[in-house]
Design a protein around this motif. Structure first.
Motif, short mmCIF file in Angstrom:
data_model
loop_
_atom_site.label_atom_id
_atom_site.label_comp_id
_atom_site.label_asym_id
_atom_site.label_seq_id
_atom_site.Cartn_x
_atom_site.Cartn_y
_atom_site.Cartn_z
N LYS A 3 0.84 -1.20 0.00
CA LYS A 3 0.00 0.00 0.00
C LYS A 3 0.87 1.24 0.00
CE LYS A 3 -3.90 -1.83 2.57
NZ LYS A 3 -4.75 -1.68 3.74
N LEU A 4 0.32 2.31 -0.56
CA LEU A 4 0.92 3.63 -0.47
C LEU A 4 0.15 4.42 0.57
CD1 LEU A 4 1.22 4.55 -4.25
CD2 LEU A 4 2.98 3.57 -2.78
N ARG A 5 0.87 5.07 1.49
CA ARG A 5 0.23 5.92 2.48
C ARG A 5 0.95 7.25 2.48
NH1 ARG A 5 0.00 1.57 7.28
NH2 ARG A 5 -1.56 0.21 6.35
N PRO A 6 0.20 8.35 2.57
CA PRO A 6 0.86 9.66 2.63
C PRO A 6 1.94 9.67 3.71
CG PRO A 6 -1.49 9.95 2.40
CD PRO A 6 -1.25 8.47 2.64
N MET A 7 3.09 10.20 3.35
CA MET A 7 4.23 10.23 4.27
C MET A 7 3.90 11.12 5.48
SD MET A 7 8.19 11.17 3.29
CE MET A 7 8.37 9.87 2.06
N GLU A 8 4.24 10.65 6.65
CA GLU A 8 4.04 11.42 7.88
C GLU A 8 5.22 12.34 8.11
OE1 GLU A 8 3.19 8.69 11.06
OE2 GLU A 8 1.37 7.95 10.07
N THR A 9 5.00 13.38 8.88
CA THR A 9 6.02 14.41 9.10
C THR A 9 7.32 13.83 9.63
OG1 THR A 9 4.28 16.03 9.50
CG2 THR A 9 6.49 16.60 10.26
N LEU A 61 4.12 12.75 -1.55
CA LEU A 61 5.13 11.89 -0.96
C LEU A 61 4.44 10.78 -0.19
CD1 LEU A 61 6.43 15.07 -0.75
CD2 LEU A 61 8.38 13.59 -0.33
N TYR A 62 4.81 9.55 -0.52
CA TYR A 62 4.19 8.38 0.09
C TYR A 62 5.25 7.48 0.71
CZ TYR A 62 -0.14 9.35 -2.49
OH TYR A 62 -1.28 9.91 -2.98
N SER A 63 4.87 6.88 1.82
CA SER A 63 5.63 5.75 2.36
C SER A 63 5.03 4.51 1.74
CB SER A 63 5.49 5.69 3.89
OG SER A 63 6.07 6.84 4.47
N ILE A 64 5.88 3.56 1.41
CA ILE A 64 5.43 2.30 0.82
C ILE A 64 5.40 1.27 1.94
CG2 ILE A 64 5.88 0.54 -0.92
CD1 ILE A 64 7.69 2.74 -2.31
N PHE A 65 4.23 0.70 2.16
CA PHE A 65 4.05 -0.28 3.22
C PHE A 65 3.83 -1.66 2.63
CE2 PHE A 65 3.21 3.46 5.70
CZ PHE A 65 3.47 3.12 7.01
N ASN A 66 4.46 -2.65 3.22
CA ASN A 66 4.10 -4.04 3.01
C ASN A 66 3.50 -4.50 4.33
OD1 ASN A 66 3.89 -6.55 1.66
ND2 ASN A 66 5.69 -7.27 2.76
N ASP A 67 2.20 -4.69 4.34
CA ASP A 67 1.45 -4.90 5.57
C ASP A 67 1.69 -3.70 6.48
OD1 ASP A 67 0.37 -7.33 4.63
OD2 ASP A 67 2.18 -8.40 5.24
N SER A 104 8.26 -3.07 -8.91
CA SER A 104 7.28 -3.16 -10.00
C SER A 104 5.86 -2.97 -9.49
CB SER A 104 7.39 -4.52 -10.70
OG SER A 104 8.66 -4.67 -11.29
N LYS A 105 5.54 -3.57 -8.35
CA LYS A 105 4.19 -3.43 -7.79
C LYS A 105 3.91 -1.99 -7.38
CE LYS A 105 3.95 -8.20 -6.26
NZ LYS A 105 4.14 -9.12 -5.13
N THR A 106 4.92 -1.32 -6.82
CA THR A 106 4.76 0.08 -6.45
C THR A 106 4.52 0.94 -7.68
OG1 THR A 106 6.15 -0.17 -4.48
CG2 THR A 106 5.87 2.07 -5.34
N LEU A 107 5.26 0.68 -8.75
CA LEU A 107 5.05 1.45 -9.99
C LEU A 107 3.65 1.24 -10.54
CD1 LEU A 107 8.55 0.94 -11.61
CD2 LEU A 107 7.61 3.08 -10.69
N ASP A 108 3.12 0.03 -10.41
CA ASP A 108 1.73 -0.23 -10.82
C ASP A 108 0.76 0.61 -9.98
OD1 ASP A 108 2.53 -2.05 -12.75
OD2 ASP A 108 2.09 -3.82 -11.51
N LEU A 109 0.97 0.63 -8.65
CA LEU A 109 0.11 1.42 -7.77
C LEU A 109 0.17 2.90 -8.11
CD1 LEU A 109 0.81 -0.20 -4.26
CD2 LEU A 109 -1.30 -0.38 -5.61
N VAL A 110 1.38 3.40 -8.35
CA VAL A 110 1.55 4.82 -8.67
C VAL A 110 0.94 5.13 -10.04
CG1 VAL A 110 3.26 6.61 -9.20
CG2 VAL A 110 3.53 5.18 -7.18
N SER A 111 1.06 4.22 -10.99
CA SER A 111 0.44 4.44 -12.30
C SER A 111 -1.07 4.58 -12.16
CB SER A 111 0.77 3.28 -13.24
OG SER A 111 2.14 3.26 -13.54
N ARG A 112 -1.69 3.73 -11.36
CA ARG A 112 -3.14 3.81 -11.13
C ARG A 112 -3.51 5.10 -10.40
NH1 ARG A 112 -4.20 -1.73 -8.48
NH2 ARG A 112 -2.07 -2.11 -8.98
N GLU A 113 -2.70 5.43 -9.37
CA GLU A 113 -2.97 6.63 -8.58
C GLU A 113 -2.89 7.89 -9.44
OE1 GLU A 113 -3.55 8.84 -4.91
OE2 GLU A 113 -3.90 6.75 -5.45
#
Length: 153
Positions: A3-9, A61-67, A104-113
């Motif tokens: 998942k992509l989540r907005p980066m925290e401060t 800016l997003y943090s990339i989370f795996n679980d 690759s999975k992150t790039l797919d998520l960003v492409s959709r976003e």
């Protein structure tokens, strides 16, 4: 699940310190900047691109989370020369998580976003020496549009 989540401060502050240093190192290695000027140039570049930090308009800016674990980050925004194009300014999957398909999975998520945000294309820059990243980007559907070259004298 990725998942992509907005980066925290607090993560942004760590990211910015790391990213400025990494950018300076990459620009020295590419022969673009001298070691004496690289740190200052990198700080100026990030200050110009993100003058309001996380609140800079048209930058995401997003943090990339795996679980529940942060495995990297990605920063994209509106391209400076083409407002219909999103541009990935920075992207990293941390070393411990590389070679597992997360890039690759992150790039797919960003492409959709970015498509959902109304952008019509997605661009990025990659240093010519980064063959691993070039492979991932090409595998994800990115095509070379420009090539800068340099000869050492």
């Amino acid at each position: 699940m990725l998942k992509l989540r907005p980066m925290e401060t607090n993560h942004f502050q760590k990211y910015l310190s790391f990213a400025v240093n990494e950018y300076a190192v990459e620009k020295i290695a590419a022969g673009t900047w001298t070691p004496e000027a690289a740190q200052k140039n990198a700080q100026l570049a990030y200050g110009r691109l993100l003058p309001n930090g996380l609140e800079t308009p048209n930058n995401f800016l997003y943090s990339i989370f795996n679980d529940s674990e942060i495995i990297g980050y990605i920063w994209f925004g509106t391209d400076n020369e083409n407002s219909s194009m999103a541009f990935i300014f920075d992207f990293e999957i941390y070393k411990a998580y590389q070679n597992r398909g997360f890039g690759s999975k992150t790039l797919d998520l960003v492409s959709r976003e970015t498509k959902n945000m109304g952008y019509t294309s997605l661009g990025l820059h990659v240093f010519g020496s980064n063959s691993r990243a070039i492979h991932v980007y090409q595998k994800s559907g990115f095509n070379i549009t420009d090539i800068n070259m340099q000869k050492k004298l």
